[in-house]
Design a protein around this motif. Structure first.
Motif, PDB file in Angstrom:
ATOM      1  N   ASN A   1       0.781  -1.222   0.000  1.00 26.27           N
ATOM      2  CA  ASN A   1       0.000   0.000   0.000  1.00 26.27           C
ATOM      3  C   ASN A   1       0.825   1.290   0.000  1.00 26.27           C
ATOM      4  O   ASN A   1       0.271   2.367   0.132  1.00 26.27           O
ATOM      5  CB  ASN A   1      -0.960   0.014   1.185  1.00 26.27           C
ATOM      6  N   LEU A   2       2.140   1.218  -0.135  1.00 27.68           N
ATOM      7  CA  LEU A   2       2.978   2.413  -0.196  1.00 27.68           C
ATOM      8  C   LEU A   2       3.761   2.439  -1.499  1.00 27.68           C
ATOM      9  O   LEU A   2       4.376   1.448  -1.881  1.00 27.68           O
ATOM     10  CB  LEU A   2       3.974   2.454   0.975  1.00 27.68           C
ATOM     11  N   VAL A   3       3.743   3.591  -2.163  1.00 29.36           N
ATOM     12  CA  VAL A   3       4.491   3.789  -3.396  1.00 29.36           C
ATOM     13  C   VAL A   3       5.570   4.828  -3.115  1.00 29.36           C
ATOM     14  O   VAL A   3       5.303   5.847  -2.477  1.00 29.36           O
ATOM     15  CB  VAL A   3       3.568   4.285  -4.533  1.00 29.36           C
ATOM     16  N   CYS A   4       6.811   4.582  -3.565  1.00 22.78           N
ATOM     17  CA  CYS A   4       7.935   5.483  -3.315  1.00 22.78           C
ATOM     18  C   CYS A   4       8.449   6.054  -4.634  1.00 22.78           C
ATOM     19  O   CYS A   4       8.644   5.316  -5.594  1.00 22.78           O
ATOM     20  CB  CYS A   4       9.079   4.746  -2.622  1.00 22.78           C
ATOM     21  N   PHE A   5       8.662   7.361  -4.643  1.00 23.21           N
ATOM     22  CA  PHE A   5       9.247   8.033  -5.798  1.00 23.21           C
ATOM     23  C   PHE A   5      10.567   8.649  -5.352  1.00 23.21           C
ATOM     24  O   PHE A   5      10.613   9.352  -4.340  1.00 23.21           O
ATOM     25  CB  PHE A   5       8.317   9.124  -6.323  1.00 23.21           C
ATOM     26  N   HIS A   6      11.640   8.398  -6.073  1.00 22.90           N
ATOM     27  CA  HIS A   6      12.957   8.924  -5.759  1.00 22.90           C
ATOM     28  C   HIS A   6      13.347   9.913  -6.833  1.00 22.90           C
ATOM     29  O   HIS A   6      13.084   9.699  -8.013  1.00 22.90           O
ATOM     30  CB  HIS A   6      13.991   7.791  -5.717  1.00 22.90           C
TER      31      HIS A   6
END
Length: 53
Positions: free
Chosen positions: A7-12
């Motif tokens: 349920n968590l999306v990470c953008f770098h």
């Protein structure tokens, strides 16, 4: 781009000055923006973290 759990999306990425950024977004619209910030007091001594007995 990546994910943590289901349920968590990470953008770098980077900002316009080249500093590292990370945006963590929950599927229900909870957002965290993590960014590098320089220390304000460079000459201050380091503080110890812990419990006093």
């Amino acid at each position: 781009m990546g994910y943590i759990g289901y349920n968590l999306v990470c953008f770098h990425g980077e900002d316009t000055s080249g500093k590292s950024l990370e945006l963590i977004q929950h599927v229900q619209q909870l957002n965290f923006l993590l960014m590098v910030v320089p220390k304000l007091e460079i000459e201050a001594p380091n503080r110890q973290i812990g419990f006093v007995g």
